[in-house]
Design a protein around this motif. Structure first.
Motif, PDB file in Angstrom:
ATOM      1  N   SER A   1      -5.631   4.066  -6.228  1.00 23.09           N
ATOM      2  CA  SER A   1      -4.262   3.864  -6.710  1.00 23.09           C
ATOM      3  C   SER A   1      -4.277   2.962  -7.933  1.00 23.09           C
ATOM      4  CB  SER A   1      -3.407   3.227  -5.599  1.00 23.09           C
ATOM      5  OG  SER A   1      -3.973   1.992  -5.184  1.00 23.09           O
TER       6      SER A   1
ATOM      7  N   VAL B   1      -6.267  -0.285  -3.549  1.00 24.19           N
ATOM      8  CA  VAL B   1      -6.435  -0.024  -2.122  1.00 24.19           C
ATOM      9  C   VAL B   1      -5.864   1.356  -1.761  1.00 24.19           C
ATOM     10  CG1 VAL B   1      -5.779  -0.842   0.185  1.00 24.19           C
ATOM     11  CG2 VAL B   1      -6.352  -2.488  -1.617  1.00 24.19           C
ATOM     12  N   GLN B   2      -6.437   1.978  -0.733  1.00 28.59           N
ATOM     13  CA  GLN B   2      -5.982   3.293  -0.284  1.00 28.59           C
ATOM     14  C   GLN B   2      -4.580   3.214   0.308  1.00 28.59           C
ATOM     15  OE1 GLN B   2      -8.692   5.242   2.407  1.00 28.59           O
ATOM     16  NE2 GLN B   2      -7.216   6.783   3.003  1.00 28.59           N
ATOM     17  N   ARG B   3      -3.781   4.194  -0.023  1.00 23.48           N
ATOM     18  CA  ARG B   3      -2.398   4.233   0.462  1.00 23.48           C
ATOM     19  C   ARG B   3      -2.345   4.256   1.996  1.00 23.48           C
ATOM     20  NH1 ARG B   3       2.097   8.795  -1.362  1.00 23.48           N
ATOM     21  NH2 ARG B   3       3.917   7.782  -0.437  1.00 23.48           N
TER      22      ARG B   3
ATOM     23  N   ASN C   1      -2.086  -0.262  -5.133  1.00 22.13           N
ATOM     24  CA  ASN C   1      -1.994  -0.935  -3.845  1.00 22.13           C
ATOM     25  C   ASN C   1      -2.968  -2.108  -3.838  1.00 22.13           C
ATOM     26  OD1 ASN C   1      -0.221   1.126  -2.934  1.00 22.13           O
ATOM     27  ND2 ASN C   1      -1.985   2.411  -2.427  1.00 22.13           N
ATOM     28  N   HIS C   2      -2.529  -3.232  -3.272  1.00 23.56           N
ATOM     29  CA  HIS C   2      -3.372  -4.419  -3.356  1.00 23.56           C
ATOM     30  C   HIS C   2      -3.051  -5.398  -2.239  1.00 23.56           C
ATOM     31  CE1 HIS C   2       0.351  -5.373  -5.511  1.00 23.56           C
ATOM     32  NE2 HIS C   2       0.117  -6.661  -5.251  1.00 23.56           N
TER      33      HIS C   2
ATOM     34  N   GLY D   1      -8.260  -3.294   4.965  1.00 24.71           N
ATOM     35  CA  GLY D   1      -7.791  -1.961   4.600  1.00 24.71           C
ATOM     36  C   GLY D   1      -8.972  -1.143   4.121  1.00 24.71           C
TER      37      GLY D   1
ATOM     38  N   ASP E   1       0.813  -1.220   0.000  1.00 26.59           N
ATOM     39  CA  ASP E   1       0.000   0.000   0.000  1.00 26.59           C
ATOM     40  C   ASP E   1       0.846   1.269   0.000  1.00 26.59           C
ATOM     41  OD1 ASP E   1       0.971   0.015   2.587  1.00 26.59           O
ATOM     42  OD2 ASP E   1      -0.977   0.254   3.556  1.00 26.59           O
TER      43      ASP E   1
ATOM     44  N   SER F   1      -3.440   2.176   4.166  1.00 21.32           N
ATOM     45  CA  SER F   1      -4.624   1.738   4.901  1.00 21.32           C
ATOM     46  C   SER F   1      -4.603   0.264   5.300  1.00 21.32           C
ATOM     47  CB  SER F   1      -5.893   1.990   4.069  1.00 21.32           C
ATOM     48  OG  SER F   1      -5.969   1.098   2.972  1.00 21.32           O
ATOM     49  N   LEU F   2      -3.696  -0.527   4.744  1.00 20.91           N
ATOM     50  CA  LEU F   2      -3.714  -1.956   5.030  1.00 20.91           C
ATOM     51  C   LEU F   2      -3.397  -2.233   6.497  1.00 20.91           C
ATOM     52  CD1 LEU F   2      -2.092  -3.588   1.866  1.00 20.91           C
ATOM     53  CD2 LEU F   2      -4.503  -3.518   2.534  1.00 20.91           C
TER      54      LEU F   2
END
Length: 299
Positions: free
Chosen positions: A234, A209-211, A192-193, A229, A156, A213-214
């Motif tokens: 992204s 995925v949000q930077r 991001n994943h 997350g 992320d 946030s994971l």
């Protein structure tokens, strides 16, 4: 290294060689290689691009009879609308590469009061060119584990860019940004994943995925419904949304898509709106987060 992996690498190296030759020809004062020797690498690059497209599409296509859909929990709660759904066509995104045969995109679409406009900004032909992510209700929405699983990959660090939901911004994405991301590789496409090993040769991938946030990392075990997350913007995206798919391996470059169905929802068709009730565990987790934020603000 498989041929399917080696060919895209060779294509990228050829692009770099071609770019260097063009710089020598047009930019520097040094003697350039001449049109003849510049033309040859260009032909090689084009040939490798065609070979890459054909090889990846053919190798990633499902073989034999399709696997039965794997039933998993929905990865979100709330009211959402499906886009690019495998319920309407396969491959759902127009290609089998990166395990996308049965992938789906979903955007948050909360109900609004009478007389209010949709909470999700509409596509614009001209203005505004871009919108900030906070304008989209999907941004920051919790992502949940669809089953008991082991985290295989969690990344992320990429930024969340502005939306691309106007005609000029979409043209930029399709003509420039998307090609650059394809050149760099699949990680810049999915952004991001997180990838989960669900067991039985099935893996779940959450993209865009949000930077930062994971809440999980590779090697962690998670329970169904656990917070992973948040939805971001992204990678190769037009707006904040979740790209979800099941596949037969953890390597996006080599995986084949696996059909899925969500408990209580099924596979929503393009444009279909569905609602997933919030789980008790998620409500409790959100209340804890709210208290932590309040305490931090008071401090």
């Amino acid at each position: 290294m498989s041929v399917r992996t080696a060919v895209p690498i060779a294509m990228r190296l050829s692009w770099l060689v071609l770019f260097a030759l063009m710089v020598g020809e047009f930019v520097t004062d040094l003697p350039g290689p001449g049109w003849a020797t510049t033309f040859l690498p260009a032909v090689v690059v084009l040939a490798l691009m065609v070979a890459t497209t054909v090889l990846q599409a053919g190798a990633a296509a499902p073989q034999g009879e399709p696997r039965p859909p794997v039933e998993v929990d929905p990865p979100v709660t709330g009211r959402w609308t499906a886009l690019n759904s495998p319920a309407d066509k396969t491959p759902s995104h127009g290609t089998h590469v990166y395990g996308q045969t049965y992938a789906i995109d979903i955007v948050a679409d909360p109900e609004t009061g009478e007389g209010e406009s949709s909470a999700r900004p509409a596509f614009r032909w001209l203005w505004p060119f871009f919108r900030r992510n906070r304008a989209f209700p999907a941004f920051g929405a919790p992502l949940l584990a669809v089953a008991d699983a082991t985290v295989v990959r969690a990344s992320d660090g990429q930024r969340d860019h502005l939306s691309r939901n106007s005609l000029p911004a979409l043209a930029y994405l399709m003509l420039i940004e998307g090609n650059v991301r394809s050149f760099v590789g699949v990680r810049r496409i999915v952004g991001n994943h997180v990838i989960l090993d669900l067991g039985g040769g099935t893996y779940a991938a959450y993209a865009h995925v949000q930077r930062g946030s994971l809440q999980v990392k590779a090697g962690d075990t998670v329970r169904a419904g656990q917070r992973l997350g948040r939805v971001g913007n992204s990678g190769n995206t037009t707006e904040p949304h979740l790209h979800f798919q099941l596949m037969d391996g953890p390597d996006l470059d080599n995986a084949r898509g696996v059909p899925f169905t969500w408990r209580g929802v099924g596979v929503p068709a393009n444009g279909e709106t569905f609602t997933v009730e919030e789980r008790a565990e998620e409500r409790a987790e959100e209340r804890v987060e709210e208290r932590v934020e309040e305490q931090a603000a008071d401090a």
